[in-house]
Enzyme design. Structure first.
Site, PDB file in Angstrom:
ATOM      1  N   PRO A  67      35.317  39.643  36.252  1.00  0.00           N
ATOM      2  CA  PRO A  67      34.836  40.709  35.356  1.00  0.00           C
ATOM      3  C   PRO A  67      34.158  41.886  36.069  1.00  0.00           C
ATOM      4  O   PRO A  67      34.471  43.031  35.780  1.00  0.00           O
ATOM      5  CB  PRO A  67      33.847  39.980  34.438  1.00  0.00           C
ATOM      6  CG  PRO A  67      34.224  38.541  34.506  1.00  0.00           C
ATOM      7  CD  PRO A  67      34.794  38.322  35.870  1.00  0.00           C
ATOM      8  N   THR A  97      37.994  45.220  38.395  1.00  0.00           N
ATOM      9  CA  THR A  97      37.457  46.589  38.413  1.00  0.00           C
ATOM     10  C   THR A  97      35.982  46.487  38.765  1.00  0.00           C
ATOM     11  O   THR A  97      35.181  45.980  37.967  1.00  0.00           O
ATOM     12  CB  THR A  97      37.619  47.273  37.037  1.00  0.00           C
ATOM     13  OG1 THR A  97      38.991  47.228  36.662  1.00  0.00           O
ATOM     14  CG2 THR A  97      37.143  48.717  37.095  1.00  0.00           C
ATOM     15  N   LYS A 172      40.708  54.086  39.418  1.00  0.00           N
ATOM     16  CA  LYS A 172      40.644  53.292  38.175  1.00  0.00           C
ATOM     17  C   LYS A 172      39.467  53.749  37.293  1.00  0.00           C
ATOM     18  O   LYS A 172      39.591  53.854  36.072  1.00  0.00           O
ATOM     19  CB  LYS A 172      40.504  51.808  38.542  1.00  0.00           C
ATOM     20  CG  LYS A 172      40.097  50.875  37.421  1.00  0.00           C
ATOM     21  CD  LYS A 172      41.173  50.680  36.382  1.00  0.00           C
ATOM     22  CE  LYS A 172      40.657  49.772  35.258  1.00  0.00           C
ATOM     23  NZ  LYS A 172      41.556  49.729  34.116  1.00  0.00           N
TER      24      LYS A 172
HETATM   25  P1  NAD Z   1      37.790  37.982  31.256  1.00  0.00           P
HETATM   26  O1  NAD Z   1      36.338  37.907  31.012  1.00  0.00           O
HETATM   27  O2  NAD Z   1      38.753  37.708  30.150  1.00  0.00           O
HETATM   28  O3  NAD Z   1      38.193  36.994  32.480  1.00  0.00           O
HETATM   29  C1  NAD Z   1      37.402  36.779  33.604  1.00  0.00           C
HETATM   30  C2  NAD Z   1      37.579  35.338  34.069  1.00  0.00           C
HETATM   31  O4  NAD Z   1      36.791  35.160  35.252  1.00  0.00           O
HETATM   32  C3  NAD Z   1      37.098  34.319  33.047  1.00  0.00           C
HETATM   33  O5  NAD Z   1      38.072  33.306  32.882  1.00  0.00           O
HETATM   34  C4  NAD Z   1      35.802  33.756  33.676  1.00  0.00           C
HETATM   35  O6  NAD Z   1      35.551  32.409  33.324  1.00  0.00           O
HETATM   36  C5  NAD Z   1      36.103  33.920  35.144  1.00  0.00           C
HETATM   37  N1  NAD Z   1      34.916  33.962  36.002  1.00  0.00           N
HETATM   38  C6  NAD Z   1      33.760  34.644  35.808  1.00  0.00           C
HETATM   39  N2  NAD Z   1      32.934  34.470  36.866  1.00  0.00           N
HETATM   40  C7  NAD Z   1      33.585  33.675  37.751  1.00  0.00           C
HETATM   41  C8  NAD Z   1      33.279  33.160  39.024  1.00  0.00           C
HETATM   42  N3  NAD Z   1      32.103  33.433  39.627  1.00  0.00           N
HETATM   43  N4  NAD Z   1      34.171  32.374  39.640  1.00  0.00           N
HETATM   44  C9  NAD Z   1      35.374  32.089  39.044  1.00  0.00           C
HETATM   45  N5  NAD Z   1      35.735  32.561  37.830  1.00  0.00           N
HETATM   46  C10 NAD Z   1      34.855  33.339  37.188  1.00  0.00           C
HETATM   47  O7  NAD Z   1      38.049  39.436  31.866  1.00  0.00           O
HETATM   48  P2  NAD Z   1      39.449  40.230  31.940  1.00  0.00           P
HETATM   49  O8  NAD Z   1      39.649  41.004  30.680  1.00  0.00           O
HETATM   50  O9  NAD Z   1      40.516  39.309  32.433  1.00  0.00           O
HETATM   51  O10 NAD Z   1      39.070  41.329  33.049  1.00  0.00           O
HETATM   52  C11 NAD Z   1      39.078  41.025  34.446  1.00  0.00           C
HETATM   53  C12 NAD Z   1      38.958  42.354  35.194  1.00  0.00           C
HETATM   54  O11 NAD Z   1      40.084  43.183  34.888  1.00  0.00           O
HETATM   55  C13 NAD Z   1      37.700  43.160  34.825  1.00  0.00           C
HETATM   56  O12 NAD Z   1      37.184  43.760  35.973  1.00  0.00           O
HETATM   57  C14 NAD Z   1      38.232  44.197  33.851  1.00  0.00           C
HETATM   58  O13 NAD Z   1      37.442  45.374  33.850  1.00  0.00           O
HETATM   59  C15 NAD Z   1      39.629  44.439  34.395  1.00  0.00           C
HETATM   60  N6  NAD Z   1      40.626  44.908  33.422  1.00  0.00           N
HETATM   61  C16 NAD Z   1      40.738  44.315  32.194  1.00  0.00           C
HETATM   62  C17 NAD Z   1      41.701  44.784  31.298  1.00  0.00           C
HETATM   63  C18 NAD Z   1      41.854  44.189  29.905  1.00  0.00           C
HETATM   64  O14 NAD Z   1      42.568  44.799  29.081  1.00  0.00           O
HETATM   65  N7  NAD Z   1      41.250  43.044  29.609  1.00  0.00           N
HETATM   66  C19 NAD Z   1      42.555  45.841  31.658  1.00  0.00           C
HETATM   67  C20 NAD Z   1      42.437  46.383  32.929  1.00  0.00           C
HETATM   68  C21 NAD Z   1      41.483  45.916  33.805  1.00  0.00           C
END
Ligand code: NAD
Length: 294
Positions: A67, A97, A172
């Site tokens: 995240p 990001t 980004k």
């Molecule tokens: P999310 O919260 O759905 O997923 C994050 C995952 O990381 C979760 O499964 C969580 O359990 C895991 N996690 C957290 N801390 C951890 C750790 N220390 N060790 C291992 N696993 C851990 O988030 P997302 O929507 O998948 O977003 C991920 C990244 O992508 C972010 O930086 C976000 O800004 C970026 N992003 C998201 C989107 C979107 O539409 N969701 C689009 C573009 C970019």
């Protein structure tokens, strides 16, 4: 050619991205702090381990999709961090990001371990992650970028080299500033016109064919029931969470401060998304900003 890939962070984005890597024939070792997130990866043939260090042991490529900066820091450093397990020559690709400064400091440690690193944040939301059509903005050495193109192509279709390490993150943040401001503008326009009696579907039909057309309107129309697959039609289920947009705007403001560039709209919309979060929509899609207008 099939590669051994370690993958940390199997959430909204990382889950389907890791599935696409497996579909492309690569073998995956995965880690997430959430046991449930591991289940579907295991069902698709991934090997689950219990620390970032174990994920990084013996892999050709290590991918993170976490995240925020603090999660990447906690996965990288310490006794069980991935830096402790890397073998020489592994390429770390951080697709989260995060703050470009954090990217550069992790990069320095990765280089000390005899490895390479790219920052490769994405755009395209969960739908793009599932279909493997993400836009991927990459910072780092161009030769490493060229070498990793095949791996990135399993997750995205527009793969663009943006410059030195950290530049993928900078680009980004600029993109998300546009998305954040345009979502606020679309929400405000709908609130105004609907208050004056306009029909939401008519508004969509006109604006989507006029100068106000934008991604926020087309894929994330904040009025429920207008765009069938939009989060608003599905009770604002993410999608891209409001709290993640807030984080990205915070990173853009930090970068703006460093560069001495005023972010008039960025500063305002950051407050609007913070208020949206405080109203209980922190984990909802960021199109929930429309709730500010009632
Ligand atoms: P999310 O919260 O759905 O997923 C994050 C995952 O990381 C979760 O499964 C969580 O359990 C895991 N996690 C957290 N801390 C951890 C750790 N220390 N060790 C291992 N696993 C851990 O988030 P997302 O929507 O998948 O977003 C991920 C990244 O992508 C972010 O930086 C976000 O800004 C970026 N992003 C998201 C989107 C979107 O539409 N969701 C689009 C573009 C970019």
């Amino acid at each position: 050619m099939s590669k051994k890939i370690g993958f940390i962070g199997l959430g909204t984005m990382g889950g389907p991205m890791s599935q696409n890597l497996m579909k492309a024939g690569h073998s995956l070792t995965v880690y997430d702090i959430n046991g449930e997130a591991l289940e579907s990866a295991i069902a698709s043939g991934a090997i689950a381990v219990s620390s970032p260090k174990e994920v990084s042991q013996g892999v050709d490529i290590l991918i993170c999709m976490l995240p925020a900066s603090q999660h990447v820091i906690s996965a990288a450093y310490g006794e069980n961090g991935f830096l402790a397990g890397l073998k020489k020559g592994t390429v770390v690709i951080d697709m989260s990001t995060i703050d470009p400064g954090t990217t550069r400091s992790v990069y320095a440690h990765v280089k000390e371990a005899g490895c390479e690193m790219l920052d490769a944040p994405v755009s395209g939301s969960s739908a793009g992650a599932i279909s493997g059509t993400l836009t991927i903005m990459v910072g780092g050495d161009k030769a490493i970028f060229d070498e990793q193109n095949e791996i990135l192509s399993a997750m995205g279709t527009n793969i663009i080299h943006c410059g030195a390490i950290g530049m993928g993150e900078t680009v980004k943040l600029a993109n998300n500033l546009v998305a954040a401001v345009s979502m606020a503008a679309v929400s405000e326009a709908f609130a105004l016109a609907q208050a004056k009696g306009a029909d939401a579907q008519v508004l969509f039909d006109v604006i989507s064919k006029s100068s106000g057309n934008c991604w926020a309107l087309q894929t994330r129309c904040p009025a429920p029931g207008v765009v069938p697959d939009s989060p608003s039609t599905n009770d604002y289920a993410p999608g891209f969470m409001t709290k993640l947009m807030q984080k990205d705007l915070g990173l853009a403001l930090t970068a703006a401060n460093e560069a001495n560039v005023p972010l008039y709209m960025g500063a305002l919309v950051r407050e609007l998304y913070a208020t949206t979060s405080n109203m209980g929509y922190s984990d909802s899609d960021f199109s929930a900003i429309s709730k500010l207008y009632g």
